[in-house]
Enzyme design. Structure first.
Site, PDB file in Angstrom:
ATOM      1  N   GLU A 348       1.031  -1.205  -0.089  1.00  0.00           N
ATOM      2  CA  GLU A 348      -0.026   0.050   0.048  1.00  0.00           C
ATOM      3  C   GLU A 348       0.915   1.032  -0.248  1.00  0.00           C
ATOM      4  OE1 GLU A 348      -3.962   1.908   2.013  1.00  0.00           O
ATOM      5  OE2 GLU A 348      -2.503   1.044   3.412  1.00  0.00           O
ATOM      6  N   HIS A 363       0.804  -0.100  -5.045  1.00  0.00           N
ATOM      7  CA  HIS A 363      -0.796   0.047  -5.012  1.00  0.00           C
ATOM      8  C   HIS A 363      -1.589   1.435  -5.394  1.00  0.00           C
ATOM      9  CE1 HIS A 363      -4.435   0.964  -2.827  1.00  0.00           C
ATOM     10  NE2 HIS A 363      -4.945  -0.194  -3.210  1.00  0.00           N
ATOM     11  N   HIS A 367      -3.298   2.460  -8.988  1.00  0.00           N
ATOM     12  CA  HIS A 367      -4.671   3.421  -9.179  1.00  0.00           C
ATOM     13  C   HIS A 367      -4.771   4.569  -9.775  1.00  0.00           C
ATOM     14  CE1 HIS A 367      -7.923   1.678  -6.507  1.00  0.00           C
ATOM     15  NE2 HIS A 367      -6.874   1.107  -5.830  1.00  0.00           N
TER      16      HIS A 367
END
Length: 691
Positions: A348, A363, A367
């Protein structure tokens, strides 16, 4: 909770209107020093006070304001994305300022100042995180985001109707405005079959609220919660398991991982959402769009697809070597107990990441790459798509392909760990002898029932510059009839305690064939987890579906601020943390008309290996502890999250039946869907049906 603290919640009301305009049902106005006002309004301050004066005034303290130059860099009418590094640094600075204010008066003062000057999306995010984590505001009940920013959750055509309704129709005569069930696509797009899941308001609110409780960039004491990285893995893995079950219910294959970032993205998505703050339509993504390197000066962001590929390869190499390298060049073992937590923070890329320079920001920037694939260099001055916002990302089919890839990295690590031995799974002397599920009503046992339900949400909090008064939107969502588990357990010994773990998974794959356990274990959805006391000999355990450890009630998801308010101080303190949780109405999959075949798994594990010795006060909110933890305490289960399905099975175990030990049992259940719409009423009234 003091009225002074509660006044802060009025800043959620009509967030783009200035703070000197009436807020809340009592038309309160904030009376702030002139230096707090936006430059546009300073010269006409006295005139404004006469126009918007109110008998209910909140005096705002004049303080020496901290340095807020960083968050002021984001234009007020821009969109805000937690995934864009510059944006999250701005938000982190605002959170730091809010949390650092020494008194409620100072917090109120700086919040009022920021309300009129900062980007409203970023302001509401930072204010929400601060309220959740300040000790003097933890009892405040944050309004549902779908009330504050309804533009993130429903069809843009609704807002012109809502303004017409509020301008022309007296409040007592207004009727709910219905959100169409099929407004983003038609059934010509096969992915639309599961739009009811992706676009569910409760699911998207859960994802937003989870990221409020677990921000990845904020003061370290807020981010550094117990097993935070592991919970990032588990919560998203469970989302994938649930989504894949929905796909199988609708004759769709399981999600295909997004692994080749040079190939066109097959799925398009047209969100039909309007940004009321930025006055921009959320951009669509056409089918077969390609990802590109991102270089946008306006967002201070530059990275190549090669960067993502490089970080991916380094993470895979670390997993297979069993060690990661920290930012001091030291090797750190990815152990059985700590490895998944370290890996979660790396993937993350929270501020807890052990080495951001080496392992990057895969991550979040994944996105961003998807969210900007329509305008990667900003030449068309387009904003990012819904994949750039945690409140909207789960609406897009590509979210699940991306997270299938992310989850596969975690599973790669899990597959390197020692397999659970039979001794690690058994509970000596404990044997489950029968499982039965009874749905409320006349349904046969082991048959769960789902249907459609209509519910209302109030838009008035987010409708700026319109007449006051409620304006409701009516949306249709999946719902199920409540049910009860009845579990018979034999205990051949003295009194014992154990943890009852309940999971459910599809019985067959997309071809209609029985699943191998290696594949099925990834599809087990956690339905409940709770402590049981076992007396000697026979025991009967009953548990209602509404008591699930992963869900919160419908009313808590949508946070009706005028109803259901706790009265006890302790309940108030924990109420807002309870806002984090999977929505109860989406606990089980949709099923099929004939009954979707599933396997319900129940296990009683040894409490000696489960129990966590908590420190500090007990009784904190634990309604959805499996997904959200417990505020200010350790995660309430010492086992790995997802146990016993989080590792490869022991040798010569190919099916679920071969995996079982005496303290486990499986029963066949069917989920039957009735294609009828039921209007939401009080529980004391029988449901009204519509064909």
């Amino acid at each position: 909770m003091s009225q002074k603290a509660a006044n802060i919640l009025k800043l959620f009301d009509r967030p783009t209107e200035p703070s000197f305009m009436p807020k809340g049902n009592d038309n309160t106005v904030f009376e702030a020093p002139s230096k707090y006002l936006n430059d546009r309004f300073k010269p006409i301050k006295s005139d404004l006070e006469n126009r918007f004066g109110s008998s209910n005034k909140i005096q705002v303290k004049d303080i020496n304001l901290p340095d807020l130059s960083l968050p002021e860099m984001l234009p007020r009418r821009s969109n805000f994305s937690l995934f864009i590094p510059s944006h999250r640094k701005m938000a982190a600075r605002m959170i730091e300022v809010f949390v650092g204010m020494r008194s409620l008066d100072d917090f109120m003062a700086v919040a009022v100042y920021c309300h009129d000057r900062m980007n409203p999306y970023m302001f509401i995010y930072a204010l929400s995180v601060a309220i959740l984590h300040r000790p003097d505001t933890q009892g405040l009940r944050i309004p549902s985001l779908c009330e504050v920013f309804p533009d993130k959750f429903m069809d843009r055509a609704l807002f012109s109707q809502a303004r017409e309704e509020s301008n022309l129709v007296p409040e007592e005569s207004r009727i709910p405005l219905e959100i169409p069930r099929d407004y983003t696509a038609s059934d010509l797009d096969i992915e639309h079959r599961v739009a009811y899941f992706r676009e569910d308001l409760g699911i998207n609110l859960h994802h937003w609220h989870w990221h409020l409780v677990y921000p990845f960039d904020a003061p370290r004491e807020i981010v550094n919660k117990d097993r935070r990285g592991e919970l990032f893995f588990y919560m998203h893995q469970q989302i994938m398991a649930r989504y894949n079950m929905e796909r199988l219910c609708n004759n769709l294959a399981r999600t295909k991982r997004l692994v080749n970032w040079r190939d066109p993205l097959e799925e398009g998505y047209f969100p039909k959402l309007d940004s009321l703050v930025a006055s921009r339509v959320w951009p669509p993504r056409f089918a077969n769009t390609k990802l590109n390197d991102v270089y946008r000066e306006i967002d201070q962001i530059k990275f190549d697809l090669q960067d993502l590929e490089r970080w991916r390869d380094r993470i895979y190499a670390a997993i297979h070597s069993g060690t990661v390298v920290n930012d001091e060049g030291q090797f750190v073992e990815l152990s059985e107990t700590r490895g998944i937590d370290i890996l979660g923070n790396i993937l993350e890329s929270s501020i807890l990441s052990i080495n951001t320079n080496l392992y990057g920001d895969i991550h979040n920037l994944g996105h961003v790459a998807i969210a900007l694939c329509h305008d990667p260099d900003g030449r068309n001055l387009e904003t990012f798509s819904i994949m750039g916002d945690p409140a909207t990302a789960m609406r897009d089919p590509i979210f699940y392909r991306w997270h299938a890839f992310v989850d596969d990295i975690f599973q790669e690590h899990k597959n390197t760990l020692p397999r659970y031995t039979q001794q690690q799974l058994e509970y000596p002397g404990v044997k489950i002898t029968s499982i039965e599920v009874q749905t409320d009503g006349q349904a046969p046992k082991n048959r769960l029932q789902t249907f459609w339900q209509q519910s209302d949400v109030d838009l008035s909090r987010g409708m700026d510059f319109t007449p006051r008064g409620n304006v409701f939107a009516r949306f249709t969502h999946l719902q199920h009839r409540p049910f009860t588990y009845k579990i018979q357990v034999e205990n051949n010994g003295g009194p014992k305690m154990g943890t009852c773990r309940i999971f459910m998974a599809p019985k067959f794959d997309e071809r209609g064939l029985p699943m191998l356990f290696r594949d099925q274990k990834l599809l087990f959805v956690e339905l409940d987890k709770f402590t049981v006391n076992l007396k000697a000999n026979k025991n009967t355990i009953t548990r209602k579906s509404t008591e699930s450890s992963v869900t919160i009630p419908f009313e808590r998801t949508f946070r009706n601020l005028d109803a259901g308010r706790p009265t006890e101080e302790g309940e108030l303190e924990e109420f807002n943390y309870c806002g984090c949780g999977w929505p109860q109405h989406m606990l089980i999959c949709k099923g099929t008309a004939e009954g979707f075949p599933c396997e319900l798994f129940v296990m009683i594990s040894n409490i000696a290996d489960d129990r966590v010795e908590q420190k500090g006060s007990q009784g904190q909110c634990s309604d959805a502890a499996s997904y959200c933890g417990i505020r200010n305490q350790l995660y309430p289960d010492r086992r790995s999250m997802g146990y016993p399905f989080d590792r490869l099975p022991r040798q010569r175990v190919d099916t679920l039946r071969q995996f079982l030990t005496p303290n486990m049992m499986v029963v066949d259940v069917a989920v039957q869907h009735t294609n009828q719409v039921v209007e939401r009423q009080s529980q004391s009234q029988p449901p009204a049906r519509r064909n």
